[in-house]
Write a protein that holds these residues in place. Structure first.
Motif, PDB file in Angstrom:
ATOM      1  N   ARG A  45      43.268  32.049  40.712  1.00 50.77           N
ATOM      2  CA  ARG A  45      43.266  31.828  39.666  1.00 50.77           C
ATOM      3  C   ARG A  45      42.119  32.034  38.692  1.00 50.77           C
ATOM      4  NH1 ARG A  45      41.631  28.339  35.385  1.00 50.77           N
ATOM      5  NH2 ARG A  45      42.443  28.559  32.966  1.00 50.77           N
ATOM      6  N   ASP A  46      41.499  33.393  38.175  1.00 44.57           N
ATOM      7  CA  ASP A  46      40.526  34.358  37.566  1.00 44.57           C
ATOM      8  C   ASP A  46      40.475  33.104  36.721  1.00 44.57           C
ATOM      9  OD1 ASP A  46      38.516  35.097  36.238  1.00 44.57           O
ATOM     10  OD2 ASP A  46      39.127  37.118  37.454  1.00 44.57           O
ATOM     11  N   GLY A  47      39.045  32.175  36.573  1.00 44.05           N
ATOM     12  CA  GLY A  47      38.025  31.787  35.851  1.00 44.05           C
ATOM     13  C   GLY A  47      38.073  31.752  34.455  1.00 44.05           C
ATOM     14  N   ILE A  48      37.503  33.560  34.242  1.00 46.47           N
ATOM     15  CA  ILE A  48      37.577  34.370  33.191  1.00 46.47           C
ATOM     16  C   ILE A  48      38.851  34.892  31.918  1.00 46.47           C
ATOM     17  CG2 ILE A  48      37.385  35.643  31.485  1.00 46.47           C
ATOM     18  CD1 ILE A  48      34.210  35.452  34.017  1.00 46.47           C
ATOM     19  N   THR A  49      39.897  35.359  32.995  1.00 52.29           N
ATOM     20  CA  THR A  49      40.892  36.294  32.200  1.00 52.29           C
ATOM     21  C   THR A  49      42.306  34.846  32.135  1.00 52.29           C
ATOM     22  OG1 THR A  49      41.821  36.944  34.459  1.00 52.29           O
ATOM     23  CG2 THR A  49      40.268  38.333  32.860  1.00 52.29           C
ATOM     24  N   GLY A  50      42.247  33.839  33.261  1.00 59.68           N
ATOM     25  CA  GLY A  50      43.242  33.469  33.269  1.00 59.68           C
ATOM     26  C   GLY A  50      44.819  33.322  34.398  1.00 59.68           C
ATOM     27  N   ARG A  51      43.954  35.111  34.756  1.00 57.16           N
ATOM     28  CA  ARG A  51      45.545  35.366  35.756  1.00 57.16           C
ATOM     29  C   ARG A  51      44.984  35.137  37.472  1.00 57.16           C
ATOM     30  NH1 ARG A  51      44.079  41.078  33.030  1.00 57.16           N
ATOM     31  NH2 ARG A  51      44.279  40.467  30.716  1.00 57.16           N
ATOM     32  N   TYR A  52      46.599  35.154  38.402  1.00 54.66           N
ATOM     33  CA  TYR A  52      46.151  35.167  39.089  1.00 54.66           C
ATOM     34  C   TYR A  52      45.952  36.236  39.964  1.00 54.66           C
ATOM     35  CZ  TYR A  52      47.387  30.642  38.013  1.00 54.66           C
ATOM     36  OH  TYR A  52      47.548  29.250  37.483  1.00 54.66           O
ATOM     37  N   VAL A  53      44.939  36.784  40.497  1.00 51.30           N
ATOM     38  CA  VAL A  53      45.104  37.980  41.632  1.00 51.30           C
ATOM     39  C   VAL A  53      44.570  37.582  42.670  1.00 51.30           C
ATOM     40  CG1 VAL A  53      42.628  39.260  41.630  1.00 51.30           C
ATOM     41  CG2 VAL A  53      42.805  38.074  39.792  1.00 51.30           C
ATOM     42  N   MET A  54      44.771  38.647  43.848  1.00 51.93           N
ATOM     43  CA  MET A  54      45.364  38.433  44.449  1.00 51.93           C
ATOM     44  C   MET A  54      44.262  39.014  45.210  1.00 51.93           C
ATOM     45  SD  MET A  54      47.119  41.446  47.621  1.00 51.93           S
ATOM     46  CE  MET A  54      48.841  40.943  46.756  1.00 51.93           C
ATOM     47  N   ARG A  55      43.763  37.838  46.050  1.00 50.65           N
ATOM     48  CA  ARG A  55      42.588  37.955  47.117  1.00 50.65           C
ATOM     49  C   ARG A  55      42.669  38.518  48.486  1.00 50.65           C
ATOM     50  NH1 ARG A  55      39.395  38.593  43.451  1.00 50.65           N
ATOM     51  NH2 ARG A  55      38.974  37.415  41.704  1.00 50.65           N
ATOM     52  N   GLY A  56      43.808  38.098  49.110  1.00 50.05           N
ATOM     53  CA  GLY A  56      44.330  38.043  50.663  1.00 50.05           C
ATOM     54  C   GLY A  56      45.774  38.877  50.584  1.00 50.05           C
ATOM     55  N   GLU A  72      47.433  41.485  40.257  1.00 45.51           N
ATOM     56  CA  GLU A  72      47.624  40.146  39.279  1.00 45.51           C
ATOM     57  C   GLU A  72      48.762  39.922  38.537  1.00 45.51           C
ATOM     58  OE1 GLU A  72      43.390  40.286  36.935  1.00 45.51           O
ATOM     59  OE2 GLU A  72      45.405  42.448  35.645  1.00 45.51           O
ATOM     60  N   TYR A  73      48.910  38.872  38.368  1.00 47.20           N
ATOM     61  CA  TYR A  73      50.003  38.127  37.403  1.00 47.20           C
ATOM     62  C   TYR A  73      49.662  37.098  36.167  1.00 47.20           C
ATOM     63  CZ  TYR A  73      53.127  39.266  41.251  1.00 47.20           C
ATOM     64  OH  TYR A  73      54.017  40.315  42.132  1.00 47.20           O
ATOM     65  N   GLU A  74      50.106  37.382  35.463  1.00 42.87           N
ATOM     66  CA  GLU A  74      49.998  36.774  34.239  1.00 42.87           C
ATOM     67  C   GLU A  74      51.217  35.101  34.701  1.00 42.87           C
ATOM     68  OE1 GLU A  74      48.492  36.478  31.057  1.00 42.87           O
ATOM     69  OE2 GLU A  74      48.228  38.597  31.802  1.00 42.87           O
ATOM     70  N   PRO A  75      50.513  33.960  34.240  1.00 39.35           N
ATOM     71  CA  PRO A  75      51.041  32.610  34.240  1.00 39.35           C
ATOM     72  C   PRO A  75      52.909  33.546  33.817  1.00 39.35           C
ATOM     73  CG  PRO A  75      48.919  32.129  33.622  1.00 39.35           C
ATOM     74  CD  PRO A  75      48.882  33.808  33.439  1.00 39.35           C
ATOM     75  N   GLY A  76      53.948  32.761  34.934  1.00 39.39           N
ATOM     76  CA  GLY A  76      54.823  33.230  34.002  1.00 39.39           C
ATOM     77  C   GLY A  76      55.694  34.171  34.903  1.00 39.39           C
ATOM     78  N   GLU A  77      54.808  34.985  34.997  1.00 40.65           N
ATOM     79  CA  GLU A  77      54.725  36.361  34.994  1.00 40.65           C
ATOM     80  C   GLU A  77      55.437  36.778  36.345  1.00 40.65           C
ATOM     81  OE1 GLU A  77      53.622  41.048  35.160  1.00 40.65           O
ATOM     82  OE2 GLU A  77      52.108  39.458  34.942  1.00 40.65           O
ATOM     83  N   GLY A  78      57.623  36.969  37.029  1.00 40.96           N
ATOM     84  CA  GLY A  78      57.772  37.461  38.156  1.00 40.96           C
ATOM     85  C   GLY A  78      57.277  35.591  38.346  1.00 40.96           C
ATOM     86  N   LEU A  79      57.909  35.579  40.669  1.00 38.88           N
ATOM     87  CA  LEU A  79      58.057  34.477  41.092  1.00 38.88           C
ATOM     88  C   LEU A  79      56.763  33.689  41.309  1.00 38.88           C
ATOM     89  CD1 LEU A  79      60.780  35.962  43.874  1.00 38.88           C
ATOM     90  CD2 LEU A  79      61.050  35.392  41.361  1.00 38.88           C
ATOM     91  N   LEU A 108      63.842  32.138  35.977  1.00 36.22           N
ATOM     92  CA  LEU A 108      63.107  32.695  36.665  1.00 36.22           C
ATOM     93  C   LEU A 108      63.464  33.866  36.876  1.00 36.22           C
ATOM     94  CD1 LEU A 108      61.354  32.571  39.256  1.00 36.22           C
ATOM     95  CD2 LEU A 108      63.976  30.987  40.846  1.00 36.22           C
ATOM     96  N   VAL A 109      63.269  35.373  37.077  1.00 39.70           N
ATOM     97  CA  VAL A 109      62.976  36.144  37.360  1.00 39.70           C
ATOM     98  C   VAL A 109      61.904  36.887  38.560  1.00 39.70           C
ATOM     99  CG1 VAL A 109      63.341  38.653  36.430  1.00 39.70           C
ATOM    100  CG2 VAL A 109      64.472  36.247  34.748  1.00 39.70           C
TER     101      VAL A 109
END
Length: 626
Positions: A45-56, A72-79, A108-109
């Motif tokens: 999770r990126d503490g500034i944007t709230g998005r989940y960013v690939m780190r590895g 990166e994914y928004e919360p709720g986006e994809g699996l 779930l999509v």
């Protein structure tokens, strides 16, 4: 037993790794190998944007390496986003089976955005949340996909991956703490290094260029700029130093306070952060397109600017353009930490700029004072020479005259005619030389009396500029800002010292109309429409104490014993301008605004007879002659 030992060794390696990128690489490899998966990725999770960013990742379909762009994914986006939003594990036999997805959850999509698995049917997927210690925040998502020979992930696999996620949480927190302290130490070393090079005795341009070069490298940015208010117009902001941009832009890029990004920072004194190129359009900044042409990436995408602020005064701005990611997938925009450290640096820069400004003012005032002292010393020396040599010179001249008249009586035996002629000629030369010395001494005295008090061809704008320098300390004490606009003027045949005093008087009167905490005075020189007069207007657009000037300048207001000394200086200034130059000096107060206007003839002033400083010059000369 050996498998357990290997497992423990891998976990110990994960626990002991503090480098975040290396840690993420170890985690995804461990997850892939332990579960026999085709691929694995971790998102934080990126503490500034709230998005989940690939780190590895062990590799996406598009690339076998970590992507250069942010995945990166928004919360709720994809699996992956669904796991992040709900904080629950997800185990799917076939991600392409929509019925299976709807049985698990209606929302779930499979987004098909980024995947480690192929488009072939029957590919398995499993992901688990990485929770904070209090289990209230989803810090990330660890996922695996694809099982050998079409196998599926079972409950035991899910438990194992969840266990890895719990252990990874501790390692991530340690790594983040380490990275934070390392970044803080790097910034402080950078600030100390830059501060050691801040010296008000250096050239301002050279010092600022050193700063922007080091800031650009230390903050990992494509370009760094410093803008300062123009000396001649405080509402104008000019680029004074730049790194990562052509030097030809220095002094060329300008804006008005309030215009674009730079102008807004100068006017409001607040910092600006921009993280996406689309947000730049809202600012309508005239420099964005021009600067983008010279950036290495060719795109103006992110910005951070802080004010160079000293107390309530904003001297300019310190700006960064386009954050360079420290590694693929890392942030390409500036953070709150960048802003805080940049503010610390701006404070140090402001202190040095203020020191340099005072040193320059002191130097200019010192030079002017020294020049005036030399003029006064020259006059005193000339008088001393005349007084101390007058008697010896008179005695020598009298002795030469007497000797010339009594030459036959004083020479024994009497000289021959040739000798007498020779002696007479030599004494005549002595007498003539003594007379010349006497005349030269008189000329020296006359020159000393006229020094600095005779008319000369003068650039009027230079006189105005010297007056502002002379009043620099007083303006600073009163908190008065001066905006100057110099017109293109012909030379004037004037006595600079005389009109210097006139300008000082008028500017002091103008400042008397302002509040004690300061204000703005505008000074504008121009040529009249008919080209016959040089016009100088000194104006206070907001003069709350205008009535104070009325009591000073209008004699009928207040008894004589209550009049300010400025009343008499104003009267002398008007008399000097009108009598000596056939010009005019007027003033008016209207609607909270006060203005003084000085007009001097351009051509006719050359026809006036030479004088010795008017009222003040005459008094000075009479004192010297008495």
């Amino acid at each position: 037993m050996s498998q357990t030992t290997g497992f423990d060794q891998e976990l110990l390696e994960i626990y002991g790794e503090l480098n975040r990128d290396r840690l993420m690489e170890l985690v995804v490899r461990h997850a892939r190998d332990r579960l026999g998966a085709g691929g694995s990725s971790i998102f934080l999770r990126d503490g500034i944007t709230g998005r989940y960013v690939m780190r590895g990742t062990t590799g996406l379909l598009e690339s076998a390496e970590m992507p250069a762009t942010r995945v990166e994914y928004e919360p709720g986006e994809g699996l992956t986003g669904w796991i992040a939003e709900h904080g629950r594990p997800l185990r799917i036999a076939n991600v392409r089976d929509n019925e299976e997805l709807r049985r698990i959850a209606k929302d779930l999509v499979w987004s098909k955005k980024y995947s480690e698995i192929s488009a072939q049917p029957g590919q398995a997927y499993m992901g688990v949340p990485i929770l904070s210690r209090d289990r209230t925040t989803v810090l990330g998502v660890l996922r695996v996909s694809g099982k050998a020979e079409g196998g599926q992930f079972d409950a035991q696999d899910e438990a194992l991956l969840s266990h890895v996620a719990v252990m990874v949480n501790i390692a991530i927190e340690n790594s983040q703490r380490y990275e934070r302290e390392k970044r803080r130490a790097r910034y402080f070393r950078l600030l100390l290094d830059i501060s050691s090079k801040l010296d008000p005795r250096r050239s301002i341009a050279e010092m600022l260029q050193t700063v922007v070069d080091q800031v650009r490298e230390g903050f990992r940015t494509e370009a760094c700029q410093i803008y300062l208010r123009a000396e001649e117009d405080i509402h104008q902001v000019v680029l004074q130093a730049a790194s990562g941009l052509p030097g030809a832009l220095i002094g060329k890029l300008t804006c008005v306070a309030g215009e674009g990004l730079t102008g807004h920072i100068v006017r409001t004194g607040t910092a600006i952060q921009i993280r996406e190129a689309a947000a730049l359009r809202d600012w309508n900044d005239p420099h964005v397109a021009e600067i983008a042409l010279h950036l290495p990436s060719g795109v103006y995408r992110s910005f951070l600017g802080v004010p160079l602020r000293l107390g309530d005064e904003v001297l300019g701005t310190l700006e960064l353009i386009n954050k360079i990611p420290s590694a693929p997938g890392h942030r390409d925009w500036f953070t709150g930490d960048d802003e805080e450290y940049l503010r610390l640096l701006s404070t140090a820069i402001c202190g040095v700029l203020e020191g340099a400004r005072y040193l320059k003012a002191l130097n200019d005032v010192g030079v002017t004072t020294l020049r005036m002292q030399r003029v006064a010393s020259f006059g005193t020396l000339a008088q001393r020479i005349l007084h101390e040599t007058a008697n010896p010179l008179a005695v020598a001249r009298l002795a030469a005259t007497n000797l010339l008249g009594n030459l036959p009586d004083v020479l024994t035996p009497p000289p021959t005619p040739d000798q007498g002629t020779q002696f007479t000629r030599r004494l005549s030369v002595i007498e003539t030389s003594l007379n010349e010395v006497s005349d030269k001494l008189l000329d020296l005295l006359k020159c000393s009396q006229r020094m600095g008090f005779i008319r000369a061809t003068t650039q009027w704008n230079d006189v105005v500029h010297e007056v502002l320098i002379w009043l620099a300390a007083e303006r600073q004490r009163r908190g008065v800002a001066v905006r100057t606009i110099y017109g293109d003027l012909p030379t004037l045949f004037i006595e600079p010292n005389e009109l210097f005093g006139v300008l000082v008087t008028v500017l002091r009167l103008t400042m008397e109309t302002l509040e004690t905490h300061g204000g703005l005075v505008e000074v504008r020189t121009s040529l009249s429409a008919d080209g016959q007069h040089v016009r100088t207007e000194m104006r206070a657009p907001e003069a709350p104490l205008a009535e104070r000037i009325s009591s000073i300048l209008e004699s009928e207001i207040g008894a004589p014993e209550k009049l300010s000394p400025l009343h008499f200086e104003w009267a002398l200034a008007q008399e000097t301008v009108q009598t000596q130059y056939r010009g005019s000096l007027t003033w008016k107060a209207d609607g909270g605004e006060v203005s003084f206007v000085l007009e001097l003839p351009v051509k006719s002033n050359r026809t006036f007879p030479s004088h010795q400083g008017g009222a003040r010059g005459g008094v000075w000369n009479r004192r010297q002659s008495s």
